[in-house]
Design a protein around this motif. Structure first.
Motif, PDB file in Angstrom:
ATOM      1  N   GLY A   1     -55.728  33.712 -22.973  1.00  0.00           N
ATOM      2  CA  GLY A   1     -54.779  34.774 -22.654  1.00  0.00           C
ATOM      3  C   GLY A   1     -53.662  34.328 -21.736  1.00  0.00           C
ATOM      4  N   SER A   2     -53.835  33.194 -21.061  1.00  0.00           N
ATOM      5  CA  SER A   2     -52.801  32.688 -20.164  1.00  0.00           C
ATOM      6  C   SER A   2     -51.999  31.551 -20.791  1.00  0.00           C
ATOM      7  CB  SER A   2     -53.434  32.207 -18.855  1.00  0.00           C
ATOM      8  OG  SER A   2     -54.271  31.074 -19.076  1.00  0.00           O
ATOM      9  N   PHE A   3     -52.256  31.234 -22.037  1.00  0.00           N
ATOM     10  CA  PHE A   3     -51.544  30.128 -22.698  1.00  0.00           C
ATOM     11  C   PHE A   3     -50.035  30.411 -22.752  1.00  0.00           C
ATOM     12  CE2 PHE A   3     -54.929  27.950 -25.601  1.00  0.00           C
ATOM     13  CZ  PHE A   3     -55.721  27.709 -24.495  1.00  0.00           C
ATOM     14  N   THR A   4     -49.239  29.395 -22.403  1.00  0.00           N
ATOM     15  CA  THR A   4     -47.784  29.499 -22.512  1.00  0.00           C
ATOM     16  C   THR A   4     -47.182  28.345 -23.303  1.00  0.00           C
ATOM     17  OG1 THR A   4     -47.534  28.329 -20.402  1.00  0.00           O
ATOM     18  CG2 THR A   4     -47.541  30.754 -20.329  1.00  0.00           C
ATOM     19  N   HIS A   5     -47.976  27.308 -23.592  1.00  0.00           N
ATOM     20  CA  HIS A   5     -47.452  26.129 -24.276  1.00  0.00           C
ATOM     21  C   HIS A   5     -48.179  25.794 -25.560  1.00  0.00           C
ATOM     22  CE1 HIS A   5     -45.667  25.694 -20.344  1.00  0.00           C
ATOM     23  NE2 HIS A   5     -44.959  24.668 -20.736  1.00  0.00           N
ATOM     24  N   GLY A   6     -49.366  26.343 -25.750  1.00  0.00           N
ATOM     25  CA  GLY A   6     -50.170  26.033 -26.923  1.00  0.00           C
ATOM     26  C   GLY A   6     -51.263  25.031 -26.599  1.00  0.00           C
ATOM     27  N   SER A   7     -52.245  24.977 -27.473  1.00  0.00           N
ATOM     28  CA  SER A   7     -53.359  24.066 -27.262  1.00  0.00           C
ATOM     29  C   SER A   7     -52.940  22.630 -27.557  1.00  0.00           C
ATOM     30  CB  SER A   7     -54.530  24.453 -28.174  1.00  0.00           C
ATOM     31  OG  SER A   7     -54.202  24.188 -29.535  1.00  0.00           O
ATOM     32  N   SER A   8     -53.772  21.698 -27.156  1.00  0.00           N
ATOM     33  CA  SER A   8     -53.499  20.286 -27.438  1.00  0.00           C
ATOM     34  C   SER A   8     -53.381  20.050 -28.938  1.00  0.00           C
ATOM     35  CB  SER A   8     -54.621  19.419 -26.864  1.00  0.00           C
ATOM     36  OG  SER A   8     -54.676  19.527 -25.459  1.00  0.00           O
ATOM     37  N   GLU A   9     -54.298  20.637 -29.692  1.00  0.00           N
ATOM     38  CA  GLU A   9     -54.272  20.458 -31.148  1.00  0.00           C
ATOM     39  C   GLU A   9     -52.997  21.027 -31.748  1.00  0.00           C
ATOM     40  OE1 GLU A   9     -56.944  21.584 -35.126  1.00  0.00           O
ATOM     41  OE2 GLU A   9     -57.671  22.090 -33.107  1.00  0.00           O
ATOM     42  N   GLN A  10     -52.573  22.185 -31.257  1.00  0.00           N
ATOM     43  CA  GLN A  10     -51.338  22.786 -31.762  1.00  0.00           C
ATOM     44  C   GLN A  10     -50.124  21.919 -31.448  1.00  0.00           C
ATOM     45  OE1 GLN A  10     -51.764  26.588 -29.757  1.00  0.00           O
ATOM     46  NE2 GLN A  10     -52.031  27.640 -31.714  1.00  0.00           N
ATOM     47  N   ARG A  11     -50.040  21.383 -30.251  1.00  0.00           N
ATOM     48  CA  ARG A  11     -48.881  20.578 -29.875  1.00  0.00           C
ATOM     49  C   ARG A  11     -48.815  19.311 -30.719  1.00  0.00           C
ATOM     50  NH1 ARG A  11     -46.790  21.371 -23.869  1.00  0.00           N
ATOM     51  NH2 ARG A  11     -44.950  20.854 -25.099  1.00  0.00           N
ATOM     52  N   GLN A  12     -49.976  18.726 -30.968  1.00  0.00           N
ATOM     53  CA  GLN A  12     -50.016  17.555 -31.825  1.00  0.00           C
ATOM     54  C   GLN A  12     -49.630  17.917 -33.261  1.00  0.00           C
ATOM     55  OE1 GLN A  12     -54.088  16.509 -30.982  1.00  0.00           O
ATOM     56  NE2 GLN A  12     -53.493  14.856 -29.597  1.00  0.00           N
ATOM     57  N   ARG A  13     -50.132  19.054 -33.719  1.00  0.00           N
ATOM     58  CA  ARG A  13     -49.850  19.474 -35.093  1.00  0.00           C
ATOM     59  C   ARG A  13     -48.358  19.697 -35.314  1.00  0.00           C
ATOM     60  NH1 ARG A  13     -51.594  25.180 -38.163  1.00  0.00           N
ATOM     61  NH2 ARG A  13     -49.934  25.050 -39.739  1.00  0.00           N
ATOM     62  N   TRP A  14     -47.705  20.363 -34.381  1.00  0.00           N
ATOM     63  CA  TRP A  14     -46.306  20.711 -34.624  1.00  0.00           C
ATOM     64  C   TRP A  14     -45.362  19.530 -34.428  1.00  0.00           C
ATOM     65  CZ3 TRP A  14     -44.566  24.594 -37.375  1.00  0.00           C
ATOM     66  CH2 TRP A  14     -45.462  25.656 -37.632  1.00  0.00           C
ATOM     67  N   PHE A  15     -45.702  18.617 -33.517  1.00  0.00           N
ATOM     68  CA  PHE A  15     -44.924  17.382 -33.468  1.00  0.00           C
ATOM     69  C   PHE A  15     -45.081  16.631 -34.792  1.00  0.00           C
ATOM     70  CE2 PHE A  15     -44.706  12.794 -32.952  1.00  0.00           C
ATOM     71  CZ  PHE A  15     -43.456  12.630 -32.381  1.00  0.00           C
ATOM     72  N   SER A  16     -46.308  16.569 -35.282  1.00  0.00           N
ATOM     73  CA  SER A  16     -46.577  15.865 -36.540  1.00  0.00           C
ATOM     74  C   SER A  16     -45.860  16.527 -37.709  1.00  0.00           C
ATOM     75  CB  SER A  16     -48.084  15.824 -36.807  1.00  0.00           C
ATOM     76  OG  SER A  16     -48.764  15.085 -35.812  1.00  0.00           O
ATOM     77  N   THR A  17     -45.763  17.858 -37.698  1.00  0.00           N
ATOM     78  CA  THR A  17     -45.042  18.570 -38.763  1.00  0.00           C
ATOM     79  C   THR A  17     -43.585  18.155 -38.789  1.00  0.00           C
ATOM     80  OG1 THR A  17     -46.518  20.482 -38.687  1.00  0.00           O
ATOM     81  CG2 THR A  17     -44.312  20.842 -39.590  1.00  0.00           C
TER      82      THR A  17
END
Length: 307
Positions: A272-288
């Motif tokens: 509920g306090s996330f502001t940047h996304g999870s580690s997996e999400q950040r890796q996924r979107w850079f990879s995209t």
């Protein structure tokens, strides 16, 4: 990552304010008697930007800091221009590599957006700085200020990425950090950040979507970095290796909200306090972004599947 060996390096996209200090207010971030762990958590939550769409709040989360204006402050690029004269200097100097990366990133967005792209300076500072979004310290990490459309960074942050955060580091990791911040600049130019309400948080919040899109934009630049030409018609960057990409993904994994909270916070993950996304999400979107090279594939606001 390797740069070409010929040509002159352009330092005009940098304002070197190091050694001048920021003066005035803006010392709140990382203060208040926080211990080392607390300070690191504050820094990490602001690494590579943060989620306010306000034109007077930096994309980095400095709400409540003191006033002050960034534009018009004095800077002296003479030493930087002397030490980073040739493009080849970027192969031996981390500082010059940052300058060359900034040039490449802006060349890419200028070619991609055409007349819609307006160049943005990167301000090198030490200790503290005043911006149109308020004051900030080195402990705040790199950030983008929509109010003056400038990126701010204390270059010692790159050392902190390795010594405090455990990232592998390297020239391409440093470029990824800057490319992410310029992704926020593109969002500002296109009005994308206006979709985010200040203080928005949560796993599918606008703040998270803004950050993941900036990661994706950074990946799109990386895909084109070896071919995007500068004013000479040749690319500044001639080689990005698989190891470079792996190091960037390693860094993305260390700045996810879940990793920060579990490893450097209290050990409990609060989505509920996330502001940047999870580690997996950040890796996924850079990879995209890197896999497609297409910023149109980075529309994190139009999908229910953030990863």
């Amino acid at each position: 990552m390797r740069f070409r060996e010929s040509g002159r390096l352009d330092t005009s996209g940098v304002q070197d304010r190091r050694g001048r200090g920021g003066g005035g207010r803006g010392l709140a971030v990382g203060g208040g008697g926080l211990g080392l762990v607390g300070l690191i958590v504050v820094v990490l939550f602001q690494v590579l930007g943060g989620g306010s769409g306000s034109g007077t709040s930096p994309v980095g989360g400095f709400d409540g800091l003191g006033g002050g204006q960034g534009p018009g402050q004095p800077f002296d690029n003479s030493e930087l221009a002397a030490s980073c004269d040739e493009v080849a200097d970027a192969n031996t100097s981390a500082e010059c590599a940052v300058v060359a990366s900034i040039d490449s990133i802006q060349d890419y967005w200028g070619a991609t957006l055409g007349a819609d792209y307006q160049p943005a300076d990167t301000v090198f500072f030490s200790d503290q700085v005043q911006t149109a979004c308020g004051g900030a310290t080195s402990g705040s990490g790199p950030f983008y200020c929509p109010g003056d459309a400038q990126v701010y960074i204390d270059l010692t942050f790159f050392d902190d990425l390795q010594t405090r955060f455990g990232a592998q580091g390297g020239a391409f990791v440093n470029a990824y950090v800057l490319a992410h911040e310029y992704g926020h600049h593109v969002q500002n130019l296109l009005g994308i950040n206006e979709q985010v309400q200040p203080g928005d948080a949560g796993p599918t919040s606008g703040s998270v979507r803004l950050e993941l899109q900036a990661d994706c934009f950074a990946g799109a630049w990386a895909d084109h970095a070896e071919t995007v030409p500068d004013e000479t018609g040749e690319p500044l960057i001639v080689d990005i290796t698989d190891d470079d990409i792996a190091r960037a993904l390693d860094t993305a994994g260390r700045i996810g909200d879940d990793f920060i909270q579990e490893q450097l916070g209290g050990g409990t993950v609060d989505e509920g306090s996330f502001t940047h996304g999870s580690s997996e999400q950040r890796q996924r979107w850079f990879s995209t972004g890197y896999a497609t090279g297409d910023p149109a594939q980075c529309d994190t606001f139009a999908t229910d599947d953030l990863g």
